[in-house]
Design a protein around this motif. Structure first.
Motif, PDB file in Angstrom:
ATOM      1  N   THR A   1       0.842  -1.198   0.000  1.00  0.00           N
ATOM      2  CA  THR A   1       0.000   0.000   0.000  1.00  0.00           C
ATOM      3  C   THR A   1       0.874   1.244   0.000  1.00  0.00           C
ATOM      4  O   THR A   1       1.884   1.310   0.712  1.00  0.00           O
ATOM      5  N   ALA A   2       0.478   2.234  -0.823  1.00  0.00           N
ATOM      6  CA  ALA A   2       1.219   3.497  -0.888  1.00  0.00           C
ATOM      7  C   ALA A   2       0.238   4.615  -1.205  1.00  0.00           C
ATOM      8  O   ALA A   2      -0.938   4.380  -1.482  1.00  0.00           O
ATOM      9  N   ARG A   3       0.725   5.860  -1.180  1.00  0.00           N
ATOM     10  CA  ARG A   3      -0.111   7.021  -1.480  1.00  0.00           C
ATOM     11  C   ARG A   3      -0.171   7.333  -2.960  1.00  0.00           C
ATOM     12  O   ARG A   3      -1.054   8.073  -3.401  1.00  0.00           O
ATOM     13  N   SER A   4       0.759   6.798  -3.737  1.00  0.00           N
ATOM     14  CA  SER A   4       0.776   7.053  -5.183  1.00  0.00           C
ATOM     15  C   SER A   4       1.392   5.868  -5.891  1.00  0.00           C
ATOM     16  O   SER A   4       2.072   5.032  -5.265  1.00  0.00           O
ATOM     17  N   LEU A   5       1.179   5.781  -7.205  1.00  0.00           N
ATOM     18  CA  LEU A   5       1.745   4.675  -7.966  1.00  0.00           C
ATOM     19  C   LEU A   5       3.270   4.708  -7.989  1.00  0.00           C
ATOM     20  O   LEU A   5       3.904   3.655  -7.810  1.00  0.00           O
ATOM     21  N   PRO A   6       3.917   5.868  -8.204  1.00  0.00           N
ATOM     22  CA  PRO A   6       5.384   5.872  -8.163  1.00  0.00           C
ATOM     23  C   PRO A   6       5.930   5.362  -6.831  1.00  0.00           C
ATOM     24  O   PRO A   6       6.929   4.626  -6.803  1.00  0.00           O
ATOM     25  N   ASP A   7       5.291   5.751  -5.721  1.00  0.00           N
ATOM     26  CA  ASP A   7       5.735   5.253  -4.414  1.00  0.00           C
ATOM     27  C   ASP A   7       5.530   3.749  -4.306  1.00  0.00           C
ATOM     28  O   ASP A   7       6.379   3.029  -3.753  1.00  0.00           O
ATOM     29  N   LEU A   8       4.402   3.268  -4.837  1.00  0.00           N
ATOM     30  CA  LEU A   8       4.120   1.834  -4.787  1.00  0.00           C
ATOM     31  C   LEU A   8       5.151   1.058  -5.604  1.00  0.00           C
ATOM     32  O   LEU A   8       5.661   0.019  -5.158  1.00  0.00           O
ATOM     33  N   ILE A   9       5.456   1.552  -6.802  1.00  0.00           N
ATOM     34  CA  ILE A   9       6.453   0.893  -7.649  1.00  0.00           C
ATOM     35  C   ILE A   9       7.811   0.855  -6.953  1.00  0.00           C
ATOM     36  O   ILE A   9       8.510  -0.172  -6.972  1.00  0.00           O
ATOM     37  N   SER A  10       8.173   1.971  -6.340  1.00  0.00           N
ATOM     38  CA  SER A  10       9.452   2.034  -5.628  1.00  0.00           C
ATOM     39  C   SER A  10       9.501   1.040  -4.476  1.00  0.00           C
ATOM     40  O   SER A  10      10.499   0.333  -4.286  1.00  0.00           O
ATOM     41  N   ASP A  11       8.399   0.958  -3.714  1.00  0.00           N
ATOM     42  CA  ASP A  11       8.356   0.037  -2.567  1.00  0.00           C
ATOM     43  C   ASP A  11       8.462  -1.421  -3.019  1.00  0.00           C
ATOM     44  O   ASP A  11       9.199  -2.214  -2.423  1.00  0.00           O
ATOM     45  N   VAL A  12       7.717  -1.762  -4.063  1.00  0.00           N
ATOM     46  CA  VAL A  12       7.696  -3.156  -4.516  1.00  0.00           C
ATOM     47  C   VAL A  12       9.032  -3.566  -5.126  1.00  0.00           C
ATOM     48  O   VAL A  12       9.591  -4.617  -4.790  1.00  0.00           O
ATOM     49  N   THR A  13       9.559  -2.752  -6.030  1.00  0.00           N
ATOM     50  CA  THR A  13      10.776  -3.128  -6.761  1.00  0.00           C
ATOM     51  C   THR A  13      12.040  -3.034  -5.912  1.00  0.00           C
ATOM     52  O   THR A  13      13.049  -3.656  -6.258  1.00  0.00           O
ATOM     53  N   SER A  14      12.008  -2.274  -4.821  1.00  0.00           N
ATOM     54  CA  SER A  14      13.198  -2.144  -3.969  1.00  0.00           C
ATOM     55  C   SER A  14      13.176  -3.098  -2.778  1.00  0.00           C
ATOM     56  O   SER A  14      14.140  -3.140  -2.007  1.00  0.00           O
ATOM     57  N   ALA A  15      12.094  -3.871  -2.654  1.00  0.00           N
ATOM     58  CA  ALA A  15      12.003  -4.815  -1.533  1.00  0.00           C
ATOM     59  C   ALA A  15      13.005  -5.950  -1.712  1.00  0.00           C
ATOM     60  O   ALA A  15      13.278  -6.378  -2.838  1.00  0.00           O
ATOM     61  N   PRO A  16      13.585  -6.461  -0.626  1.00  0.00           N
ATOM     62  CA  PRO A  16      14.575  -7.545  -0.731  1.00  0.00           C
ATOM     63  C   PRO A  16      14.047  -8.794  -1.441  1.00  0.00           C
ATOM     64  O   PRO A  16      14.790  -9.474  -2.134  1.00  0.00           O
TER      65      PRO A  16
END
Length: 248
Positions: A51-66
């Motif tokens: 869950t994020a506040r925007s799509l760019p934040d969501l993409i960043s969270d998902v793709t940078s996860a270990p």
């Protein structure tokens, strides 16, 4: 005191072609006057919910996860936004083949206006549904009918023409057969280019049918035209020769 009744509009759209930039623009348009803190974008990827506040934040969270795995398809995203007063709430659920939109609230003008803006946006990205079909469907139907007409005309040429039992000349049969199959193949290629598509991490190519294909798809389509039209020409010539023997 009884509050104002809520208006709810729901539609499902198919054949939408949405890439990263399209999703960002869609969510921005769907947010409207709703404050950013009341907007959430969610997804499930690799058995994990995000869950994020925007799509760019969501993409960043998902793709940078270990535990991020680029080989796992990312094929879903959900947007929700709603003001604290209850005047407007928007929920958009996006999957590869469908986009579901639900707009509700006590402000009837806001609800209808927001739904109309979202629908126009999706239609401009190939979406169909929620009302009369797009005008392009009439084009594809005309193309299909024209191809069917050519095939029917070619079939009649194999058996006779001009009110006689004589088969048509070989060049006429070959030409009509080739045109008929070319139209049918073009129809198939066009429909393939209009298929639903969802790419969360990258933009989709825009423009003509041909420009929306990848390099591999272009090679495949060109090969299909050469192969199928060559086979049709050979078969039509052979059948015409056989019918000519019966005429003698």
């Amino acid at each position: 005191m009884t509050g104002a009744p809520a208006t709810t509009l729901k539609n499902t759209y198919i054949r939408c072609r949405l890439g990263r930039s399209d999703l960002i623009e869609l969510f921005s348009r769907a947010t409207g006057h709703v404050p950013p803190e009341h907007v959430t974008v969610t997804t499930e990827h690799n058995n994990t919910c995000w869950t994020a506040r925007s799509l760019p934040d969501l993409i960043s969270d998902v793709t940078s996860a270990p535990g991020y795995d680029s080989h796992v398809p990312w094929d879903n995203v959900q947007f929700s936004a709603g003001d604290s007063s209850g005047e407007l709430e928007v929920l958009i659920t996006i999957q590869p083949k469908t986009v579901q939109v639900r707009v509700t609230g006590t402000n009837d003008i806001l609800v209808h206006g927001q739904q109309a803006r979202i629908e126009l946006f999706l239609r401009n990205r190939g979406g169909a549904g929620g009302g009369p079909r797009p005008a392009k469907s009439e084009i594809t139907m005309s193309l299909l009918l024209a191809a069917a007409g050519l095939v029917a005309a070619t079939t009649s040429m194999f058996t006779g023409h001009g009110g006689t039992s004589d088969p048509a000349p070989a060049w006429t049969v070959i030409l009509m057969s080739t045109l008929g199959v070319a139209l049918l193949l073009t129809f198939g290629v066009y429909m393939y280019s209009q298929r639903a598509k969802l790419k969360i991490l990258e933009d989709l190519p825009q423009g003509s049918t041909w420009s929306r294909f990848t390099a591999m798809e272009k090679v495949t389509v060109a090969g299909l035209y050469v192969t199928i039209l060559g086979v049709v020409g050979t078969l039509a010539s052979g059948v015409s020769d056989v019918l000519g023997l019966f005429k003698k």
